[in-house]
Scaffold this motif. Structure first.
Motif, PDB file in Angstrom:
ATOM      1  N   TYR A  68      38.928  51.308  39.562  1.00 60.60           N
ATOM      2  CA  TYR A  68      37.984  52.414  39.428  1.00 60.60           C
ATOM      3  C   TYR A  68      38.736  53.702  39.109  1.00 60.60           C
ATOM      4  O   TYR A  68      39.738  54.017  39.747  1.00 60.60           O
TER       5      TYR A  68
ATOM      6  N   GLN B 238      29.939  50.203  42.958  1.00 65.34           N
ATOM      7  CA  GLN B 238      30.947  49.425  43.676  1.00 65.34           C
ATOM      8  C   GLN B 238      30.319  48.380  44.595  1.00 65.34           C
ATOM      9  O   GLN B 238      30.740  47.215  44.621  1.00 65.34           O
TER      10      GLN B 238
ATOM     11  N   GLU C  86      40.903  45.166  44.169  1.00 60.84           N
ATOM     12  CA  GLU C  86      40.366  46.475  43.813  1.00 60.84           C
ATOM     13  C   GLU C  86      41.486  47.514  43.860  1.00 60.84           C
ATOM     14  O   GLU C  86      42.304  47.517  44.779  1.00 60.84           O
TER      15      GLU C  86
ATOM     16  N   LEU D 262      29.743  39.652  42.786  1.00 60.63           N
ATOM     17  CA  LEU D 262      30.934  38.811  42.609  1.00 60.63           C
ATOM     18  C   LEU D 262      31.300  38.044  43.866  1.00 60.63           C
ATOM     19  O   LEU D 262      31.854  36.946  43.791  1.00 60.63           O
TER      20      LEU D 262
ATOM     21  N   GLU E  89      27.339  47.047  44.430  1.00 58.04           N
ATOM     22  CA  GLU E  89      26.663  45.994  43.663  1.00 58.04           C
ATOM     23  C   GLU E  89      27.684  44.998  43.113  1.00 58.04           C
ATOM     24  O   GLU E  89      27.460  43.787  43.145  1.00 58.04           O
ATOM     25  N   ALA E  90      28.819  45.510  42.618  1.00 58.15           N
ATOM     26  CA  ALA E  90      29.860  44.623  42.095  1.00 58.15           C
ATOM     27  C   ALA E  90      30.349  43.675  43.183  1.00 58.15           C
ATOM     28  O   ALA E  90      30.553  42.480  42.951  1.00 58.15           O
ATOM     29  N   ARG E  91      30.536  44.216  44.399  1.00 59.26           N
ATOM     30  CA  ARG E  91      31.006  43.376  45.503  1.00 59.26           C
ATOM     31  C   ARG E  91      29.976  42.312  45.865  1.00 59.26           C
ATOM     32  O   ARG E  91      30.320  41.155  46.134  1.00 59.26           O
TER      33      ARG E  91
ATOM     34  N   ILE F 110      39.041  44.818  39.748  1.00 58.81           N
ATOM     35  CA  ILE F 110      38.390  46.043  39.278  1.00 58.81           C
ATOM     36  C   ILE F 110      39.272  47.235  39.618  1.00 58.81           C
ATOM     37  O   ILE F 110      39.754  47.356  40.746  1.00 58.81           O
TER      38      ILE F 110
ATOM     39  N   LEU G 133      29.714  51.398  37.020  1.00 58.47           N
ATOM     40  CA  LEU G 133      29.572  50.158  37.779  1.00 58.47           C
ATOM     41  C   LEU G 133      29.528  50.507  39.269  1.00 58.47           C
ATOM     42  O   LEU G 133      30.518  50.976  39.826  1.00 58.47           O
TER      43      LEU G 133
ATOM     44  N   HIS H  61      24.344  44.139  35.725  1.00 61.17           N
ATOM     45  CA  HIS H  61      24.296  43.115  36.781  1.00 61.17           C
ATOM     46  C   HIS H  61      24.578  41.731  36.197  1.00 61.17           C
ATOM     47  O   HIS H  61      25.388  40.964  36.737  1.00 61.17           O
TER      48      HIS H  61
ATOM     49  N   LEU I 229      35.576  38.396  43.577  1.00 60.37           N
ATOM     50  CA  LEU I 229      36.225  39.699  43.427  1.00 60.37           C
ATOM     51  C   LEU I 229      37.551  39.632  44.180  1.00 60.37           C
ATOM     52  O   LEU I 229      37.597  39.618  45.400  1.00 60.37           O
TER      53      LEU I 229
ATOM     54  N   VAL J   1      28.307  41.388  34.926  1.00 61.31           N
ATOM     55  CA  VAL J   1      29.244  41.255  36.049  1.00 61.31           C
ATOM     56  C   VAL J   1      29.160  39.853  36.640  1.00 61.31           C
ATOM     57  O   VAL J   1      30.182  39.225  36.953  1.00 61.31           O
TER      58      VAL J   1
END
Length: 664
Positions: free
Chosen positions: A33, A629, A643, A636, A631-633, A31, A627, A605, A640, A608
């Motif tokens: 950002y 951050q 970054e 995934l 929640e993505a971590r 990802i 997105l 959600h 993941l 991803v």
């Protein structure tokens, strides 16, 4: 399998100097950002530039490369940029370098004509020749199917055209889908067999024309075959001319879209300029206020002395106050003792007082009166003086403008920073627009209308020529049948050869149709499975595919959801992308630019969560509000892999920083 290892940018767009991104080795998601206008789309274009020498803007409009030279570098006299992409394909290592630079070193270029594009491809350390390089890149990732690997939210929205019959964009995407699924391989085989069949039919006709009894029929077949070939060539020629006209019209439309974009940019610039004007007025008022406050700044020099004197006076006031309390207590106690003597009764135990007790109390009263007179005799006026002095000094302290000066200075600094940021944005807009383009709008619209009419004429010509071709082919079939009935075993070899190619052609023709149908079924099933993972609506049952690979949502009742939101289009398009990856012979990384802009948090959600299943290598280019951050971590987890963040150095300079911390 295509796998990206790294990309190095040098003065490409906002990426000043040399900057590099390392792609994770393990399968998973990376990802990057970055807030709006920081360079996410430019990063996607850097990969596209390296692979194809092409840079795309809105509406797939091609952008001239000189516009991507870093602005700050250009001001410093550097008029070039370079992109280096390192990747692996089928166990071979590749380094692809593409550079854009002035034709004449040391001479400032004026326009695109003054630049040259260079590039080369290393395969396992060996530089390939130009022709071999182009062939190899077209094998690794054909440009026609790149939309399924490098795409943005806008491109996802185009997939709704697959539901529209005879849509130009839908047809373009359909052909790209069939290409990634391998259909052209069969189609090319069919074309080759058609050529061989034509040659075999010509051989039969030529042999027939050499025998007296079939000479006339053979000549007719040869003439008809020539007409068939002529009509086929004309159909292909007309289609090519139509496609060229369509491309011209698309460019006109893209230019028009660019002008519309310029208008919105101009409106934003005017808004920013108005905000700057308001901020400058506020700044002027703050500076005037600071000037007024500074007139009393001398009070600040007295502050230490005033504070020491205030502490002394407050201590004195406390002592005087305590003395006042002691006097009141002494007077009250003396009064009670005097009452006891007058009544002859002890105030504590109510016993009668004796003479000795009365004498003792009289002495105590005298002492108390003396104490009260000593403590309170002079303190009343002195106490009032001290209180007045404290009040005066506190007024002087309140007049001290130190805190006001600090606050106004903070306000001035904040306003100046805000003005500078908005002026940076204005400069960036000025760099990206060409107001003269707006004047071309009328001319472009007229050109678009003319091209649309020409395309219509070509379509009619194609239809007419196709009808002629169909009739000629029918006549040819009749003549061939007649020749077969008349022949007496002559030119058997030629006829057997023709029959062999005819059967092969029919087999391939049927094979293409069967393969297409099978592919559509597989894509439909896989897309349905992925869609059900992504959607938050439990009543949706599956997706249904059409001949163009367009997907329609089917409700559990069996009804089709014909009216879909832009968010639903996004989810369906992502499901299609995943299904194509599952069924394509060529697999590679997926790089998405701002893919969640139209999705709610529930769909974000789910998408991803599904990303690692789309392909081995996924890279997201997102802004912070798109997105979350954390929640993505969480979603995934260990998948993941990497970054990065885009840090703003200025409006014209973005820094790629490893790690997920997002700097304003």
């Amino acid at each position: 399998m295509l796998h990206f290892n790294s990309i190095k940018l040098e003065n490409f767009g906002p990426y000043k100097g040399q900057q590099q991104i390392e792609f994770p080795e393990q399968a998973g998601v990376g990802i990057i950002y970055g807030e709006n206008m920081r360079g996410k789309t430019t990063l996607l274009n850097a990969i596209r530039w390296a692979l194809f020498g092409e840079i795309l803007g809105r509406g797939e409009r091609e952008i001239s490369p000189e516009k991507l030279i870093n602005w700050e570098s250009k001001e410093e006299g550097n008029y070039s940029f370079k992109v280096t992409l390192e990747f692996e394909f089928e166990e071979d290592d590749y380094q692809l370098i593409r550079e854009y630079r002035p034709k004449t070193e040391g001479v400032e270029p004026n326009d695109a004509e003054d630049y040259i594009q260079d590039g080369f491809l290393r395969e396992n350390g060996t530089i390939l020749g130009p022709d071999e390089q182009e062939q190899r890149l077209n094998t690794i990732l054909p440009q026609q199917i790149s939309r399924f690997f490098l795409f943005d939210g806008e491109l996802l929205q185009q997939y709704q055209d697959l539901l529209v019959d005879q849509s130009e964009m839908g047809e373009k995407i359909r052909l790209a889908i069939e290409r990634i699924l391998g259909v052209p391989v069969l189609k090319n085989g069919r074309i080759d067999l058609r050529t061989l069949l034509d040659e075999a039919e010509s051989a039969v006709a030529e042999a027939a024309s050499k025998k007296a009894e079939t000479e006339e029929l053979g000549s007719q077949i040869q003439a008809t075959q020539e007409r068939v070939n002529g009509h086929r060539d004309e159909v292909e020629k007309l289609k090519s001319e139509r496609d060229e006209l369509v491309d011209q019209r698309n460019k006109k439309r893209a230019d028009l879209e660019k002008i519309e974009g310029i208008k919105s940019q101009i409106e934003r610039r005017e808004s920013l300029e108005a905000e700057v004007e308001q901020l400058e007025e506020r700044l002027e008022k703050k500076e005037e206020k600071l000037e007024d406050i500074l007139a009393d700044a001398w009070y600040a020099a007295l502050d230490p002395v005033l504070q020491d004197r205030l502490e002394e006076l407050e201590e004195q006031r406390e002592k005087l106050h305590q003395g006042h309390i002691d006097t009141q207590v002494a007077n009250e106690l003396a009064q009670r003792l005097e009452t006891a003597i007058s009544t002859g009764t002890c105030p504590v135990c109510d016993q009668d007082l004796e003479e000795a007790d009365e004498n003792h109390l009289t002495d105590e009263i005298k002492n108390l009166r003396e104490t009260a007179e000593t403590d309170g005799g002079s303190q009343g006026g002195e106490y009032d003086d001290v209180v007045r002095a404290i009040g005066t000094l506190q007024d002087v302290q309140r007049t001290n403008p130190r805190d006001q000066i600090n606050k106004v200075l903070d306000d001035i600094s904040s306003i100046r920073v805000n003005i500078a940021a908005k002026k940076d944005d204005i400069d960036e807009i000025n760099q990206s627009i060409d107001e003269s383009e707006a004047k071309r709008a009328t001319s472009l619209r007229k050109d678009e209308e003319k091209l649309t009419k020409k395309i219509g004429i070509k379509e009619e010509a194609i239809e007419s020529e196709q009808e002629k071709l169909t009739k000629a082919e029918e006549n040819l079939d009749k003549l061939q049948d007649k020749l077969d009935r008349m022949s007496d075993g002559s030119f058997t070899k030629e006829k057997e050869r023709r029959k062999q190619y005819e059967d092969l052609f029919d087999l391939f023709d049927e094979g293409v149709s069967s393969y297409r149908d099978e592919l559509r079924d597989r894509v439909e099933n896989d897309a349905s499975d992925i869609f059900l993972e992504l959607t938050t609506e439990p009543e949706y049952e599956r997706l249904e595919i059409n001949d163009n690979y367009g997907l329609t949502i089917v409700h559990e009742s069996g009804d089709h959801i014909t009216v879909r939101s832009s968010g639903a289009e996004h989810v369906v398009a992502l499901a299609l992308m995943g299904a194509l990856q599952n069924n394509a012979p060529l697999k590679g990384p997926i790089i998405m630019d701002s893919p969640f802009g139209r999705l709610d948090s529930g769909h974000v959600h789910n998408v991803v969560k599904a990303l690692p299943n789309l392909t081995d290598q996924v890279l997201l280019l997102v802004y912070r509000d798109e997105l979350d951050q954390q929640e993505a971590r969480e979603v995934l987890g260990g998948q993941l892999r990497k970054e990065y963040s885009m840090r703003r150095e200025s409006a014209r300079h973005t820094k790629l920083v490893e790690g997920g911390k997002i700097d304003e």
